[in-house]
Design a protein around this motif. Structure first.
Motif, short mmCIF file in Angstrom:
data_model
loop_
_atom_site.label_atom_id
_atom_site.label_comp_id
_atom_site.label_asym_id
_atom_site.label_seq_id
_atom_site.Cartn_x
_atom_site.Cartn_y
_atom_site.Cartn_z
N ASN A 35 1.02 -1.12 0.08
CA ASN A 35 -0.16 0.05 0.13
C ASN A 35 1.03 1.23 0.08
OD1 ASN A 35 -2.70 0.62 -0.17
ND2 ASN A 35 -2.58 1.50 1.71
N ARG A 36 2.13 1.21 -0.61
CA ARG A 36 2.91 2.28 -0.87
C ARG A 36 3.17 2.68 -2.12
NH1 ARG A 36 4.97 3.34 4.19
NH2 ARG A 36 6.43 5.03 3.21
N LEU A 37 3.66 3.75 -2.54
CA LEU A 37 4.17 4.35 -3.93
C LEU A 37 5.02 5.15 -3.71
CD1 LEU A 37 1.64 6.63 -5.56
CD2 LEU A 37 1.69 6.46 -3.01
N GLU A 38 5.85 5.63 -4.88
CA GLU A 38 6.93 6.61 -4.77
C GLU A 38 6.26 7.55 -5.86
OE1 GLU A 38 10.91 5.29 -2.68
OE2 GLU A 38 10.68 4.89 -4.88
N MET B 91 5.61 7.48 -0.47
CA MET B 91 4.36 7.73 0.19
C MET B 91 3.63 6.53 0.49
SD MET B 91 4.10 11.02 -0.06
CE MET B 91 2.47 11.59 0.11
N HIS B 92 2.77 6.43 1.56
CA HIS B 92 1.86 5.40 1.71
C HIS B 92 0.48 5.98 0.97
CE1 HIS B 92 -0.50 2.67 3.85
NE2 HIS B 92 0.60 2.28 4.41
N TRP B 93 -0.27 5.05 0.44
CA TRP B 93 -1.44 5.26 -0.25
C TRP B 93 -2.53 5.88 0.66
CZ3 TRP B 93 -2.42 6.09 -4.99
CH2 TRP B 93 -1.71 5.84 -6.05
N GLU B 94 -2.46 5.68 1.96
CA GLU B 94 -3.47 6.23 2.91
C GLU B 94 -3.15 7.80 2.80
OE1 GLU B 94 -2.86 4.41 6.70
OE2 GLU B 94 -4.12 2.42 6.07
N VAL C 90 -5.01 14.11 -4.28
CA VAL C 90 -4.12 15.14 -3.97
C VAL C 90 -3.48 14.57 -2.79
CG1 VAL C 90 -5.67 16.77 -4.77
CG2 VAL C 90 -5.74 15.97 -2.49
N THR C 91 -2.32 15.14 -2.32
CA THR C 91 -1.56 14.74 -1.07
C THR C 91 -0.83 16.21 -0.68
OG1 THR C 91 -0.25 13.02 -0.14
CG2 THR C 91 0.45 13.93 -2.27
N ASN C 92 -0.29 16.10 0.64
CA ASN C 92 0.46 17.09 1.11
C ASN C 92 1.98 16.65 1.50
OD1 ASN C 92 1.46 18.72 3.45
ND2 ASN C 92 -0.34 19.69 3.31
N ILE C 93 2.82 17.36 0.75
CA ILE C 93 4.14 17.18 0.82
C ILE C 93 4.88 18.41 1.35
CG2 ILE C 93 6.31 16.61 -0.06
CD1 ILE C 93 4.58 14.60 -1.98
N ASP C 94 5.69 18.51 2.37
CA ASP C 94 6.22 19.65 3.01
C ASP C 94 5.19 20.73 3.32
OD1 ASP C 94 8.67 18.28 2.74
OD2 ASP C 94 8.89 19.19 0.64
N ASN C 95 4.08 20.44 3.89
CA ASN C 95 2.83 21.55 3.98
C ASN C 95 2.57 22.14 2.68
OD1 ASN C 95 2.81 21.18 6.93
ND2 ASN C 95 4.85 22.25 7.05
N GLU C 96 2.60 21.34 1.72
CA GLU C 96 2.20 21.81 0.44
C GLU C 96 1.36 20.85 -0.46
OE1 GLU C 96 4.35 23.48 -3.80
OE2 GLU C 96 5.55 23.52 -1.76
N LEU C 97 0.28 21.40 -1.06
CA LEU C 97 -0.60 20.37 -1.63
C LEU C 97 -0.04 19.96 -2.92
CD1 LEU C 97 -3.58 19.43 -1.84
CD2 LEU C 97 -4.19 21.27 -3.59
N VAL C 98 -0.14 18.73 -3.22
CA VAL C 98 0.43 18.32 -4.46
C VAL C 98 -0.49 17.26 -5.27
CG1 VAL C 98 2.01 16.53 -5.70
CG2 VAL C 98 2.83 17.91 -3.67
N ASP D 48 -8.80 -1.08 -10.41
CA ASP D 48 -7.63 -0.51 -10.85
C ASP D 48 -6.49 -1.07 -9.54
OD1 ASP D 48 -5.77 1.21 -11.80
OD2 ASP D 48 -6.40 3.05 -10.98
N ILE D 49 -5.16 -0.73 -9.88
CA ILE D 49 -4.16 -0.76 -9.01
C ILE D 49 -4.12 0.45 -8.35
CG2 ILE D 49 -1.69 -1.40 -8.37
CD1 ILE D 49 -1.98 -3.70 -10.67
N GLU D 50 -3.59 1.37 -8.87
CA GLU D 50 -3.02 2.79 -8.15
C GLU D 50 -4.44 3.68 -7.99
OE1 GLU D 50 0.50 5.12 -9.97
OE2 GLU D 50 -0.80 4.47 -11.59
N MET D 51 -4.81 3.57 -6.41
CA MET D 51 -5.72 4.25 -5.99
C MET D 51 -5.72 4.92 -4.65
SD MET D 51 -9.10 1.63 -6.98
CE MET D 51 -8.50 0.20 -5.99
N PRO D 52 -6.20 6.29 -4.29
CA PRO D 52 -6.15 6.77 -3.06
C PRO D 52 -6.65 5.80 -2.03
CG PRO D 52 -7.22 8.28 -4.58
CD PRO D 52 -7.27 7.01 -5.22
N GLU D 53 -5.87 6.10 -0.65
CA GLU D 53 -6.13 5.55 0.42
C GLU D 53 -5.96 3.94 0.55
OE1 GLU D 53 -9.22 7.61 2.99
OE2 GLU D 53 -10.36 7.54 1.14
N MET D 54 -6.38 3.29 -0.47
CA MET D 54 -6.31 1.73 -0.53
C MET D 54 -5.78 1.32 -2.12
SD MET D 54 -8.38 -1.74 0.68
CE MET D 54 -8.27 -1.38 2.43
N ASP D 55 -4.81 0.83 -2.33
CA ASP D 55 -4.43 0.49 -3.63
C ASP D 55 -5.08 -1.09 -3.97
OD1 ASP D 55 -2.84 -1.95 -2.99
OD2 ASP D 55 -0.91 -0.59 -3.38
N GLY D 56 -4.95 -1.39 -5.30
CA GLY D 56 -5.79 -2.49 -5.72
C GLY D 56 -5.23 -3.93 -5.02
#
Length: 316
Positions: free
Chosen positions: A18-21, A115-118, A136-144, A242-250
């Motif tokens: 449940n991780r990605l880069e 990152m963790h998909w969660e 979307v996600t938050n990295i270094d207090n910035e929206l990605v 799908d495999i790539e999905m927010p919060e929980m991957d496939g």
């Protein structure tokens, strides 16, 4: 950007955890964007581009890279922004989506983050239907923002979404031969609105209904509700995820299905824009029944037929 993807082949151990880069990049402004490293083949300074007639306006030219002719898409234009000035001073992210290789022109490329998909969340409700985001996600207090590349590719090169009449007949025949009644309803999980609609229209073309959700966590919760309400097979016949999905991957969704006593017998098809031999190993590891690269409606239909046929009556 030399070396930024040198270790990409060592990153496959993240899959199934449940991780990605994410490879972080910017377009025309301060906003940061991300793309899954597994979809990236190479990052390079923008090569010489050749203009060709009748190209889609978002395709600013083609480049010859390592013996392959690749279309280069201005990603800023593709999501409704301004054209990217001076491409020669920009970068091209060579990526593989849905069995095709293309380049995305970006202003700058920063770094890879684990990152963790969660931590990857669906787009805000107020983003509207016309946005080009899957998450979307938050990295270094910035929206990605993570762009819905499948939506962009569908706009540039639309695909036929209906299954063939022959396949529809074969699915109907397999259904007649099944030992148990087949519920003509399928759970579809995909974070891309376009991809969900493609799968939905494909299965509807052969007479199935769709229960569509936008990520693995929502899919799992929906399955638990079905299991508690008379059993999951009362509601659906199989899952296409799908495999790539927010919060929980496939992959994680499939593993959770196999661990749950009321869900473990569900037929699960992983349907993804990801590719690579490591995916086949992961299919076996988490217990998915099939892995199909997007998007070929007849291949998807053949997988649905296989799911129906597994309960085929024995000849006596």
């Amino acid at each position: 950007m030399t070396g930024i993807l040198d270790t990409v082949n060592q990153r496959t151990q993240l899959v199934g955890q449940n991780r990605l880069e994410l490879l972080l990049f910017r377009l025309m402004g301060r906003q940061r964007y991300g793309i899954n490293v597994f979809k990236v083949k190479e990052v390079l300074q923008c090569p010489k581009l050749t203009a060709m007639p009748n190209l889609h306006p978002m395709v600013i030219g083609v480049a010859h890279i390592r013996g392959q002719t690749i279309s280069v898409i201005d990603l800023s234009m593709a999501i409704g922004g301004r054209p990217t000035p001076d491409p020669a001073n920009c970068f091209v992210v060579i990526s593989e989506f849905n069995r095709t290789t293309q380049g995305f022109l970006v202003a700058s490329v920063e770094r890879i983050v684990n990152m963790h998909w969660e931590s990857i969340l669906p787009p805000p409700e107020g983003a509207g239907k016309g946005n080009y985001l899957t998450a979307v996600t938050n990295i270094d207090n910035e929206l990605v923002e993570i762009i819905d590349v499948e939506k962009i590719l569908a706009e540039i090169a639309p695909v036929d979404e209906a299954m063939s009449d022959k396949l529809a007949e074969e699915i109907a025949e397999a259904e007649k031969e099944s030992e148990q009644e087949i519920v003509r309803r399928i759970l579809i999980a995909d974070d891309s609105t376009v991809a969900r609609k493609q799968v939905q229209r494909a299965i509807e073309s052969v007479g199935f209904e769709a229960v569509a959700v936008k990520d693995g966590k929502e899919a799992y919760n929906k399955l638990l509700e079905m299991a508690a309400d008379g059993g999951v097979f009362k509601h659906i016949s199989l899952v296409i995820s799908d495999i790539e999905m927010p919060e929980m991957d496939g992959y994680t969704l499939t593993a959770e299905i196999r661990r749950h006593p009321d869900l473990k017998d569900l037929h699960v098809i992983l349907h993804t824009s990801l590719s690579g031999v490591f995916n086949q190993a992961m299919v076996e590891r988490v217990g998915a029944n099939e892995f199909i690269a997007k998007f070929n409606p007849d291949e998807l239909g053949a997988a649905v037929k296989a799911a129906v046929s597994k309960n085929k009556k024995s000849n006596k």
